[in-house]
Design a protein around this motif. Structure first.
Motif, PDB file in Angstrom:
ATOM      1  N   LYS A  77       0.858  -1.322  -0.015  1.00  0.00           N
ATOM      2  CA  LYS A  77      -0.042   0.012   0.177  1.00  0.00           C
ATOM      3  C   LYS A  77       1.036   1.414  -0.188  1.00  0.00           C
ATOM      4  O   LYS A  77       0.711   2.372  -0.819  1.00  0.00           O
ATOM      5  N   GLU A  78       1.953   1.101   0.772  1.00  0.00           N
ATOM      6  CA  GLU A  78       2.738   2.478   0.870  1.00  0.00           C
ATOM      7  C   GLU A  78       3.951   2.610  -0.194  1.00  0.00           C
ATOM      8  O   GLU A  78       4.189   3.805  -0.298  1.00  0.00           O
ATOM      9  N   LEU A  79       4.368   1.468  -0.645  1.00  0.00           N
ATOM     10  CA  LEU A  79       5.266   1.643  -1.643  1.00  0.00           C
ATOM     11  C   LEU A  79       5.145   1.328  -3.064  1.00  0.00           C
ATOM     12  O   LEU A  79       5.943   1.766  -3.792  1.00  0.00           O
ATOM     13  N   SER A 276       5.402   1.769  12.323  1.00  0.00           N
ATOM     14  CA  SER A 276       5.139   0.934  10.856  1.00  0.00           C
ATOM     15  C   SER A 276       5.739   1.812  10.066  1.00  0.00           C
ATOM     16  O   SER A 276       6.157   1.573   8.829  1.00  0.00           O
ATOM     17  N   ALA A 277       5.146   3.233   9.855  1.00  0.00           N
ATOM     18  CA  ALA A 277       5.459   4.066   8.543  1.00  0.00           C
ATOM     19  C   ALA A 277       6.925   4.244   8.424  1.00  0.00           C
ATOM     20  O   ALA A 277       7.466   4.300   7.663  1.00  0.00           O
ATOM     21  N   GLN A 278       7.696   4.586   9.834  1.00  0.00           N
ATOM     22  CA  GLN A 278       8.988   4.817   9.621  1.00  0.00           C
ATOM     23  C   GLN A 278       9.860   3.600   9.240  1.00  0.00           C
ATOM     24  O   GLN A 278      10.745   3.631   8.151  1.00  0.00           O
ATOM     25  N   THR A 283      12.469   0.631   4.481  1.00  0.00           N
ATOM     26  CA  THR A 283      12.791  -0.474   3.725  1.00  0.00           C
ATOM     27  C   THR A 283      12.742  -0.001   2.532  1.00  0.00           C
ATOM     28  O   THR A 283      13.287  -0.473   1.312  1.00  0.00           O
ATOM     29  N   GLY A 284      11.767   0.917   1.854  1.00  0.00           N
ATOM     30  CA  GLY A 284      11.582   1.519   0.591  1.00  0.00           C
ATOM     31  C   GLY A 284      12.808   2.243   0.115  1.00  0.00           C
ATOM     32  O   GLY A 284      13.409   2.164  -0.862  1.00  0.00           O
ATOM     33  N   LYS A 289      17.836   1.967  -3.346  1.00  0.00           N
ATOM     34  CA  LYS A 289      19.445   1.766  -3.401  1.00  0.00           C
ATOM     35  C   LYS A 289      19.647   0.420  -4.135  1.00  0.00           C
ATOM     36  O   LYS A 289      20.609   0.291  -4.988  1.00  0.00           O
ATOM     37  N   PHE A 290      19.068  -0.783  -3.926  1.00  0.00           N
ATOM     38  CA  PHE A 290      19.134  -2.002  -4.374  1.00  0.00           C
ATOM     39  C   PHE A 290      19.011  -1.660  -5.967  1.00  0.00           C
ATOM     40  O   PHE A 290      20.045  -2.136  -6.840  1.00  0.00           O
ATOM     41  N   LEU A 291      17.705  -1.203  -6.283  1.00  0.00           N
ATOM     42  CA  LEU A 291      17.443  -1.202  -7.760  1.00  0.00           C
ATOM     43  C   LEU A 291      18.482  -0.381  -8.473  1.00  0.00           C
ATOM     44  O   LEU A 291      18.970  -0.581  -9.563  1.00  0.00           O
TER      45      LEU A 291
END
Length: 318
Positions: A77-79, A276-278, A283-284, A289-291
């Motif tokens: 939902k967030e990412l 949760s939001a933080q 994580t996002g 950075k990974f991509l």
């Protein structure tokens, strides 16, 4: 409503006093309590920080299992925008424990595969408490094949106590399905990243976590078997789960040393279930950075890098 784990009792007691004072103030039975409330809240925050600065592996296990930790649906939902879920393995049926589909992350196409435990009684039953059946892993393979065909990177979000051990699942080839999914993860010519968000239990987790990069939330666990199962095997006593957890090296910090995982996503004091939001934002940022780090890399280079990663596990300790 915030729930407290057993080792958080000192914080729970202080928060209860804070709420009691606030209730008295609202009822008009207390005056000028702001300073006292502030003092108690500071003590509660200090106690929480102190507890979370020296967690044991067993306490981390309890946090990893906390029902209020963010779930697969929360991360998506967030990412992820324009997320389109895919259903069915084209062989037997749909499995709701493993969720999969395609969407966009920062405008870039991405395949997302993850395990959903559910957040209430109804959804937990629907998702089988996050324990996938063979058709779930075969669905994951189907999505990975599509992603590989169209050069779309894959993100895995892992939170499971393990694959479903029922008779029906075994009859339909649970072990074979897990092996095929693991094999597909390793064969992909596109970059794939796994994030252990809660529990990473047994083959049920590694089936969608054999990735180019593996990250763990700070208070998650990743293990060949649950502490309870390990205690039953080693000592024939599930009651020794705490002893097993403390001996098995299942925390993010231990696994980073071994080279099993590549990154740790920090959690604020109090854990992901309080922030949760933080944690989802952090994580996002890691996925971003990974991509970026895989831009311009060819399929053979990606496979070879992944191969070397797994062959080198444990080498840091020699």
């Amino acid at each position: 409503m915030q729930s407290y784990l057993e080792f958080e009792k000192p914080v729970a007691d202080l928060q209860a006093k804070v709420q009691e004072l606030k209730s008295l103030a609202q009822s008009g039975e207390a005056v000028e309590i702001e300073d006292e409330v502030k003092r108690l809240q500071e003590r509660a925050d200090e106690a929480l920080g102190d507890i979370y600065s020296k967690l044991t592996p067993w306490q981390k296990t309890q946090i990893a299992r906390h029902p209020l930790r963010p779930h697969f649906v929360d991360y998506v939902k967030e990412l992820i925008t324009d997320f389109t879920p895919m259903a069915g393995d084209r062989k037997f049926s749909e499995d709701a424990a493993i969720q999969a589909g395609f969407g966009r992350f920062d405008g870039q196409s991405i395949a997302v595969i993850g395990i959903e435990k559910g957040s209430d009684t109804e959804s937990r039953l629907k998702h089988n408490f996050g324990s996938a059946r063979p058709e779930g892993y075969r669905k994951a393979v189907r999505i990975m094949e599509l992603a590989d065909r169209f050069d779309i990177p894959v993100l895995y979000l892992v939170d499971t106590a393990g694959a479903y051990p029922g008779v029906g699942a075994e009859e339909r080839g649970q072990a074979e399905a897990i092996a095929r999914s693991t094999e597909m993860c390793l064969q992909l010519g596109v970059p794939n990243m796994a994030v252990i968000t809660g529990e990473g239990g047994s083959g049920g987790a590694i089936a969608i976590a054999a990735a180019s990069k593996v990250a763990m939330l700070e208070h998650s666990i990743y293990t060949v078997a649950s502490p309870e199962a390990s205690a039953s095997i080693l000592w024939r006593d599930a009651g020794k789960a705490q002893e097993a957890a403390n001996s098995m090296k299942i925390t993010a910090q231990d696994l980073l040393k071994f080279g099993v995982v590549d990154h740790i996503v920090p959690e604020p004091a109090g854990g992901a279930h309080r922030h949760s939001a933080q944690v989802i934002e952090a994580t996002g940022n890691l996925v971003r950075k990974f991509l970026k780090s895989y831009e311009g890399k060819g399929r053979l280079e990606i496979r070879e890098e992944r191969r070397e990663k797994f062959l080198s596990i444990g080498s840091k300790l020699t």
